[in-house]
Design a protein around this motif. Structure first.
Motif, short mmCIF file in Angstrom:
data_model
loop_
_atom_site.label_atom_id
_atom_site.label_comp_id
_atom_site.label_asym_id
_atom_site.label_seq_id
_atom_site.Cartn_x
_atom_site.Cartn_y
_atom_site.Cartn_z
N LYS A 1 0.74 -1.27 -0.07
CA LYS A 1 -0.03 0.00 0.03
C LYS A 1 0.78 1.30 -0.01
CE LYS A 1 -4.63 -1.09 1.62
NZ LYS A 1 -5.61 -0.90 2.74
N ILE A 2 2.07 1.08 0.68
CA ILE A 2 2.99 2.41 0.57
C ILE A 2 3.87 2.50 -0.65
CG2 ILE A 2 2.57 2.83 3.10
CD1 ILE A 2 5.39 1.59 3.49
N ILE B 1 0.23 -9.78 -5.87
CA ILE B 1 -0.05 -9.54 -7.05
C ILE B 1 -0.79 -8.47 -7.31
CG2 ILE B 1 -1.68 -10.23 -9.12
CD1 ILE B 1 -1.01 -13.35 -7.99
N SER B 2 -1.63 -7.97 -6.37
CA SER B 2 -2.25 -6.65 -6.34
C SER B 2 -1.17 -5.89 -6.27
CB SER B 2 -3.14 -6.72 -5.21
OG SER B 2 -3.91 -5.61 -4.92
N GLY B 3 -0.20 -5.96 -5.26
CA GLY B 3 0.77 -4.88 -5.17
C GLY B 3 1.60 -4.50 -6.29
N GLN C 1 -0.72 -2.30 -8.62
CA GLN C 1 -0.66 -1.06 -8.22
C GLN C 1 0.43 -0.33 -8.36
OE1 GLN C 1 -1.59 -0.91 -3.97
NE2 GLN C 1 -3.47 -2.30 -4.18
N ASP C 2 1.83 -1.11 -8.52
CA ASP C 2 2.76 -0.29 -8.73
C ASP C 2 3.28 -0.34 -10.09
OD1 ASP C 2 5.35 0.94 -7.46
OD2 ASP C 2 6.38 -0.56 -8.60
N GLY C 3 2.21 -0.87 -11.21
CA GLY C 3 2.41 -0.73 -12.57
C GLY C 3 3.35 -1.65 -13.19
N GLN C 4 3.71 -2.91 -12.34
CA GLN C 4 4.62 -3.89 -12.82
C GLN C 4 3.75 -5.02 -13.22
OE1 GLN C 4 8.05 -4.94 -10.32
NE2 GLN C 4 7.56 -3.05 -8.97
#
Length: 634
Positions: free
Chosen positions: A330-331, A356-358, A361-364
């Motif tokens: 999240k951060i 996977i969600s992280g 969110q980070d565009g990877q």
């Protein structure tokens, strides 16, 4: 799993000698041998104590070896011995071994398996193992269930999510004249909070006071948890403050209550107070603190929570590991999340989904898809959350073929009707220009929630199909789904994309009349859309209306209204907006500064534009020389 090392019974099932008769014969023979009787009684008692001790330590096979030795020494094995063994199976949730004991009891006859103590132990064992059918069958066979049987059934129904049934059990227990104890009451409170039946829970609260449970920390913690999850935080906090004794469970109940109601700062303060009181945090405590830190963007505090977990020696299990991964994702500290993920001994589907969600969110996106492949290779089955993540990754990267594979997987595994999965599939086809396929998925959905309606309206709006978007907007209301601000925004966007600017403004007016408050996306969509299509003063007037409502604009809105001022050569309005920009602290945005300079140039005020450009360059230079990288370059 190994079977029970039980020796063959000396009396086979068809033997005319019943176990109880054999025991009476054995006892009558002992009356003539008082010294031997006393010795055998002492030996038998020591064996039983040994079995009980081994079961508590989780050494079940050793306990069964002692049972075999008892049979070898021809000592009487009563129901209490099998009760201890069942309790040992319950400690470690050894379901197969417990079934073998049950089978053994049935073979030994009704004196054993119909013994009230054994019946209750068997019922508790199957209930704690969440074996619904067998537990309910054993419960119905009991002529008069006792308080432990009722508590076991209430607890099982609550764990399995049958909250209404759990509360019916609670009521039937009272009607039968059995008073619920401090095990049944917290489970009934848990069921009440799950159903949001605050009136029923308050009735249980009254019962607690009436029956003298007001000093039981376990029951009081259950009440704190109940009021917190029902949104009655004042009642929860009053109970918590008045508790004569607080355990870590009490603190956790209050922490979870704050988190459940979105009070992140209060949760963090309570965690610090808990530490000050010398209460050692558990995984639940750390997980709540990390969630609050993530929601507030408190990086240092969250890292401290991670450090406390390590220093406390808490095992990095699924609960704690998932909480730490969720915090780092999240951060935006994905590398730290990866390290924690790799350190975990056991991972479940939730853990994989968080990582996977992280990545997404980070565009990877490629890394997210690769992680999905790793998850599959380790024999984890995709759930609706995983599949939604995969398909959304395909939508963001326009990987239609891979997304279609995900669609096929959802159909084969019967999760295509999940609304989150259906939304992601609609978004996939819409983002890849396959509006017909998106429409087909939408129409095939069994249940349509607000998110699915919005996904389809947004798809139509993206392609400027304003008539279809408007039709769907009204259809959702006819089917009992009220639109939210997202629905209105998409419909307005559809009109703008189709060049129907008057209709877009009318839709905006209707939105305000219905009491739906426009958000920043609404203002940005309409102001930018009007400014880009020649409705310059309409865009400027909308910006003024927004200012009257006290809404702070974002950079996109400011850029839109400055474009309107530029094209209309409206210097006066542009200078007023310049003042707003300074007051709102938006000059740090490059896009805003560029638009402002362009407006002054087009309005013939090049000297002001140069002054803004100079100030902007000076600010950039200051930022560069005060940063580490800037100093190194210097």
């Amino acid at each position: 799993m190994a079977s029970l090392p039980l020796s063959t019974t000396p009396n086979p099932p068809n033997s005319p000698i019943k176990p109880f008769e054999s025991f009476k014969k054995y006892r009558s023979s002992e009356t003539h041998l008082p010294g031997k009787v006393k010795s055998s009684q002492i030996l038998r008692k020591s064996y039983i104590n040994r079995i009980s001790s081994l079961c508590k330590e989780g050494l079940l096979h050793e306990a069964f070896s002692v049972l075999t030795q008892m049979e070898h020494d021809d000592l009487y094995i009563g129901p209490e011995v099998y009760g201890e063994l069942l309790q040992g199976c319950l400690y470690d949730r050894r379901f197969f071994l417990g079934q073998q004991i049950h089978s053994r009891l049935l073979k030994k006859g009704s004196f054993f398996h119909k013994n009230e103590y054994i019946e209750t132990k068997l019922l508790i064992f199957y209930a704690k193992c969440d074996c619904l059918v067998i537990a309910e069958d054993l419960f119905l066979r009991q002529p008069k269930p006792n308080v432990f049987s009722w508590a076991a059934m209430i607890g099982m129904h609550c764990r399995l999510g049958f909250y209404g049934k759990a509360l019916m059990d609670f009521c039937e227990m009272l009607e039968s004249g059995i008073f619920p104890d401090n095990f049944a009451v917290p489970n009934a409170l848990k069921a009440s909070s799950a159903l949001q039946w605050i009136g029923f829970g308050k009735g249980i609260h009254g019962y607690v006071w009436k029956m003298g449970f007001a000093s039981c920390v376990y029951v009081l913690s259950g009440l704190v948890d109940f009021y917190g999850k029902c949104g009655a935080l004042e009642d929860a906090n009053n109970l918590f403050e008045e508790m004569p004794e607080r355990t870590v469970i009490s603190w956790n109940s209050m922490l979870v209550g704050f988190m459940h109601n979105g009070l992140n700062e209060e949760a963090m303060e309570l965690f610090y107070a808990m530490r000050t009181e010398g209460v050692h945090p558990t995984r639940v405590s750390i997980a709540s603190f990390l969630s609050a830190s993530a929601n507030l963007g408190a990086v240092d505090e969250g890292k401290q929570g991670h450090a406390i977990a390590v220093l406390s020696g808490l095992q990095l299990d699924n609960i704690l590991g998932s909480s730490i991964i969720n915090f780092y994702c999240k951060i935006g500290l994905i590398e730290e999340a990866e390290i924690v993920f790799n350190e975990m001994v056991e991972r479940d589907v939730v853990t994989w989904n968080l990582l996977i969600s992280g990545y997404l969110q980070d565009g990877q996106i490629d890394k997210a898809l690769y992680t999905c492949c790793q998850m599959k290779s380790q024999n984890f089955k995709f759930d609706s959350v995983t599949l939604t993540s995969i398909i959304m990754a395909c939508a963001n990267s326009c990987k239609l073929e891979l997304g279609k594979v995900g669609h096929g997987y959802s159909i084969r595994n019967g999760i295509e009707s999940d609304t989150a999965v259906a939304c992601s599939i609609v978004d996939l086809y819409a983002s890849c220009g396959r509006i017909g396929d998106a429409r087909q998925v939408f129409r095939a959905a069994i249940t349509r929630d607000l998110a699915l309606w919005n996904a389809m309206i947004s798809a139509y709006a993206h392609f400027g199909m304003s008539s279809e978007a408007l039709k769907l907007f009204y259809q959702m209301q006819l089917e009992g789904v009220p639109p939210n601000v997202v629905s209105w925004n998409s419909t307005i966007l559809g009109f703008l994309r189709n060049g129907k600017f008057c209709e877009a403004q009318d839709m905006f007016s209707q939105m305000q009349l219905t009491g739906v408050r426009p958000n920043l996306t609404t203002w940005a969509t309409l102001i930018s859309g009007l400014a880009q299509n020649g409705f310059l003063y309409e865009a400027i007037n909308l910006y003024g209306q927004m200012q009257e409502e006290g809404r702070r604009p974002c950079s996109m809105i400011v850029v839109g209204v400055l474009l309107a001022c530029t094209n209309a050569v409206a210097l006066h309005y542009g200078m007023v907006i310049h003042g707003h920009i300074i007051r709102q602290g938006l000059l740090s945005s490059i896009s805003v500064t560029t638009s402002l300079i362009d407006m002054y140039v087009k309005c013939g005020q090049g000297n002001i534009a140069d002054s803004i450009k100079f100030c902007s360059n000076e600010q950039l230079l200051y930022s560069a020389v005060t940063s580490d990288s800037g100093l190194q370059q210097k």
